[in-house]
Design an enzyme around this catalytic site. Structure first.
Site, mmCIF file in Angstrom:
data_model
loop_
_atom_site.group_PDB
_atom_site.id
_atom_site.type_symbol
_atom_site.label_atom_id
_atom_site.label_comp_id
_atom_site.label_asym_id
_atom_site.label_seq_id
_atom_site.Cartn_x
_atom_site.Cartn_y
_atom_site.Cartn_z
ATOM 1 N N SER A 101 0.847 -1.181 0.000
ATOM 2 C CA SER A 101 0.000 0.000 0.000
ATOM 3 C C SER A 101 0.884 1.234 0.000
ATOM 4 O O SER A 101 1.968 1.234 0.591
ATOM 5 C CB SER A 101 -0.884 -0.032 1.252
ATOM 6 O OG SER A 101 -1.341 1.261 1.576
ATOM 7 N N ARG B 89 -23.714 -13.009 -43.831
ATOM 8 C CA ARG B 89 -22.552 -12.426 -43.131
ATOM 9 C C ARG B 89 -22.985 -11.103 -42.547
ATOM 10 O O ARG B 89 -23.486 -10.247 -43.273
ATOM 11 C CB ARG B 89 -21.364 -12.202 -44.075
ATOM 12 C CG ARG B 89 -20.122 -11.573 -43.402
ATOM 13 C CD ARG B 89 -18.911 -11.569 -44.335
ATOM 14 N NE ARG B 89 -18.733 -12.906 -44.836
ATOM 15 C CZ ARG B 89 -18.841 -13.274 -46.113
ATOM 16 N NH1 ARG B 89 -19.036 -12.355 -47.031
ATOM 17 N NH2 ARG B 89 -18.734 -14.535 -46.473
#
Lengths: 356, 356, 356, 356
Positions: free
Chosen positions: B268, B307
């Site tokens: 941290s 498609r």
């Protein structure tokens, strides 16, 4: 889902499987099988176990009481077991729910119904395939224009397009064959899913439990939801395929293309001339809906510890509508495929214009 | 994904498979195999086909030109084929891309890489399983407290919990065995996906094409995306299982529980005493991410006509990060499982406190 | 996203904001503002604070080292702050990162860039609106056929349809005005998000921090992600509107309707006659993609405790592609709107045929 | 949702708004207002219009017939209008549904109910806020340990944590104020959404229609679903905030932390000692569920042409459960906040242990 929307986009057969009554029936069936299994596996006297199991099978729980218990306990079983034991009396009651916890009954009762959902959906996929085979036999020679990226591409035939619709159907049925032995298995792990801990039953009882219910046997999976997630994925895949079919029909039904006119169709409240491709559109809606619901089941896989109330509740919210979406898709697609006409006249005209 | 985030939550191996360079290499590989297949199937002189195939394999496309073409055509192949033909000259160039359309090359090139993704993910699942087996062998006897619905339930052992983590891994590997023959197949359908229409190649060429690329042979599936959707679902399922593992470890690593301390962990910037369970948390994030991405692939199943540029583009957006999420999950989970200690001391203390 | 796909469906401007270099620059900018704010608020000598802030602004972090730290710590700041302090020396270093934690810097640096994303997207929405206004001025009188439920409905005009496309654009810009004061605010809460706890800075420093960065001031929100979620929702809403525009154009561009022909369009590798509505299709793909990504941000709202590594990482995965999708949608829609022709001839013919 | 699950995770008040009966009532209310508006705007004789409107208000549709029509037409209105006209007779019937199409009635009737949903959810948010304020007043001084990334971070107080829970609530109420004028507006566009085309009513009728229904006036938005999407996003945002509250409480209620014990809690069928944090867990489930449902609404924004049966049906599927999730979240969160005790004793012990 309310009745009117269900008439369009839902399914009565699957809705019935997830009714309060059916859910309780399946839980009672599981509790009865558990007692009977203890007899069959030598963990309780056979005759006594069978007698108690029959009594359980005759038990009619009070849905309102169970709903109250559900709201309080986050699960319906504590209330159900308490009422069941009370109805059986202390002597017989002590044989009830032995070695089981709420999740064993709820997950097994769910599985009993998911298996029926699979049968319903599979039957409808076969009906779609049959209807498309008949369509191909009748209209397959019709010349059509293939479209790619929303533009005319090259001529082909109705048979070509129908073949494309049919191919995934056989794959879905093959997938289900593979998934079934993993998905349709009993859950019986006791309080924390570890056999022989905390009073959990032994393997022999679990095997009998599975045999009596017609489900597969498997080690506890109460916190490993891949079995549920895999089946949810299959349902969404099925809806996706049928949604593609619906999207294609909706596009073919455009007046300007006019190749496919649905025999049935919805009327308009303001334009009497219109016939709307309602079934086709609903298939598209259901495919997208199913994908969202399967996503919720996917989120429920992060199932913390030995049992997650949060993740499990999320499954309960998402699975019933997902099952209903798949069954509705199958029903609508079968009906659409049966009523569809790929008319040679319109198709020929459209194809001719395109190659001119 | 940019480099820094990739170092945490991505995967270099899979990212490399989806780089511009790798995508083009796979397309070139497919184009070369197509020419060679025509020779092998008797549709072109063998020697000439082989010579051209070798020339294609040596071709180095210009990524910037292809990107321009991609932006213009919505697909990279027209630009690639034009450049490839130009480099080969007209005589040899006429053998290139015969019977194929863009999607044949793009989908086949995608499949070549999805198969490698599957190998990477499967190897990592095996590594996770091995590491968990070793963990069980070493720490399995540690008494733990099982937790259900976020509360202490009953004591069990580390072996019980590890068994629960491992069970789905074997199922995932079994699923992949079943999925592979459906998912890892060539796409070769010509302009509109109908064999023998519009110059499409025959079955013999397609079979050779598949054999040369080491993929399965299958009829065209360019508009039936269940093969892709099924594999995407598997990837999300894998991430879900590993996310559950990560969630459990993050919960076990809570100071107040203290059963599992990750050997590695994040620091941290403001609280020097903290060691954060970064790998475990990232597994949870990736499971949720993968589920969202699989949902996008699900939406792409509504693939209109022969498609759909829209649905296909959606797959391109979602599949690479989904593959990367699965590979990253596997890597992080293997590392976490290897470094994890289910410490008898802390666990015993926690278990004792709970039953007191 | 790799370069080739980005050329189609991504956005260089937004991608640049989320590059490793830009992310680090924004973090450094935030660290510098924090020191300067302490001077301005009387928490540090002004001259010293300004001198240190200038030194910080001149600091060039090593991306590779930060990436390593990111992978280890799950966040880039511990490595960045360590390197920054080392470069400044102990005396000046003790003024760095005072009262802040990693999340303060990462969230503030993110917000700085989200605000720029908002500006980019808003500018493009205005460009779309301008282009559509010009289109309406030129082609608005063209008679068109309205379509409902995929069927011809009644004649109307191009102006009617364009008005429908434009209406949401103004609403989106109005929404952004309302969202901005909530979304574009500093995060500065110290280790646990509680002002004046654990060394957190006071309100005066935070107000100066906001002023210096040109962001709004707000109490800590490190674990309340509604600000992020609201902006993510706006981005997806924008993409949805533009996806509807794209879907309409793709439908109008069908040969059989032929009302709108995109001036630009994609070529086919096998069918030279085709011009594909690539921009329109990509808009549809991006709308669906954005919705999936916003869903991932939504899942990240369940942000446990004072900081969730899991939920936060999920945001990092989803937000950059979501921002890029919105910017790309805006760019593509503006280009499509500018190049679109609603040709009176084709439209008249289509309308005539429909009413015949 | 069936009754038992609704008792836990649903909401009777919102479910009642989306019942078949309530949906029809709202449609009838809209049809009556439309006739009355024509009188008020001078498009029909006032007295006749009012008399017909009263007759419409007294009309009781047959739900079964409407459901049949819904299934056939994809929308309930054609059947409703036919029955309504039949009941009024031809002379009065010709004043019914003038200038309107199905979507005008359905969307307006939906909006009437969404506004009530907003009121319900807002009232519950205020109740949550009040309960949290009372909790802070009573237990705010309790020392707690803040947790970041699943580890103890630094001590703070219950007041700090409660303040973090409350901050988004005020923001949500402010957001609703801004959203309401966009979201709660009439839809009245006639067949194709273009005023004055195809018999659509004029602006004056629409303004009266809005005034009579207590909704805002707005140009047609039948195909621009950002108004719906924005409100759906708000509902999901609310659920996200409350899910975070639930997640925190579930974590705090862990035995090993023991800071928060829910006054109420669920019992276990196998472990009598357990009290499960059912409300907290359900909040987490609902947040994830709401995010999935909002995603489905997002997909419905790609609403093709002047009316999309597919996209619109998708909204019908997703919106009712989303509204119910938000109302249920509010109810559960208010109950949880009211019953929660942040006990000084347990908290002090936990905090002390952490800093030792």
């Amino acid at each position: 889902m309310e009745a009117a929307l269900r008439a369009l986009a839902g399914d009565e057969d699957v809705a019935a499987l997830f009714s309060d009554a059916a859910a309780l029936r399946a839980c009672v069936e599981a509790e009865a099988a558990l007692v009977r299994a203890q007899g069959a596996a030598g963990a309780a006297p056979v005759a006594e176990a069978d007698e108690i199991a029959r009594a359980i099978e005759g038990f009619r729980p009070d849905p309102a009481r169970i709903a109250q218990g559900f709201a309080r306990d986050g699960v319906p079983i504590p209330a159900l077991v308490a009422d069941l034991k009370a109805s059986l009396g202390p002597s017989r009651g002590r044989r009830v729910h032995v070695g089981a916890t709420s999740q064993d009954i709820v997950d097994t009762a769910l599985t009993l119904r998911l298996r029926k959902v699979a049968e319903i959906v599979a039957a409808r996929l076969r009906a779609v395939d049959d209807a498309l085979a008949a369509l191909a036999a009748r209209d397959g020679a019709t010349p059509l224009m293939a479209h790619t990226r929303m533009r005319r591409a090259l001529p082909f035939t109705a048979a070509d397009r129908i073949a494309g619709w049919r191919r995934p159907l056989a794959l879905h049925l093959a997938r289900l064959e593979e998934i079934a032995p993993r998905a349709f298995v009993v859950q019986l792990g006791g309080p924390v899913g570890a056999p022989a801990k905390g009073g959990a039953v032994g393997d022999a009882v679990r095997a009998e439990f599975a045999r009596l219910l017609g489900l597969g046997d498997a080690p506890p999976w109460q916190d490993a939801r891949d079995r549920v997630g895999e089946f949810a994925g299959w349902l969404a895949l099925v809806c996706g395929t049928l949604g593609k079919f619906g999207q294609d029909v909706a596009l073919m039904a455009q007046d300007e293309i006019g190749v496919a006119r649905p025999a049935r169709g919805g009327g308009s409240s303001s334009m009497p001339h219109k016939v709307n491709p309602v079934e086709a559109e609903t298939l598209v809606a259901l495919a997208r809906w199913a994908s969202a619901l399967a996503g919720a089941v996917g989120q429920a896989m992060v199932h913390e510890n030995e049992r997650s109330g949060a993740a499990w509740t999320l499954e309960w919210l998402a699975l019933p509508p997902l099952c209903e979406a798949a069954a509705a898709s199958g029903r609508l697609a079968a009906r659409l495929a049966s009523s569809l006409s790929l008319r040679p006249d319109a198709a020929a005209a459209a194809a001719k214009e395109g190659t001119a």
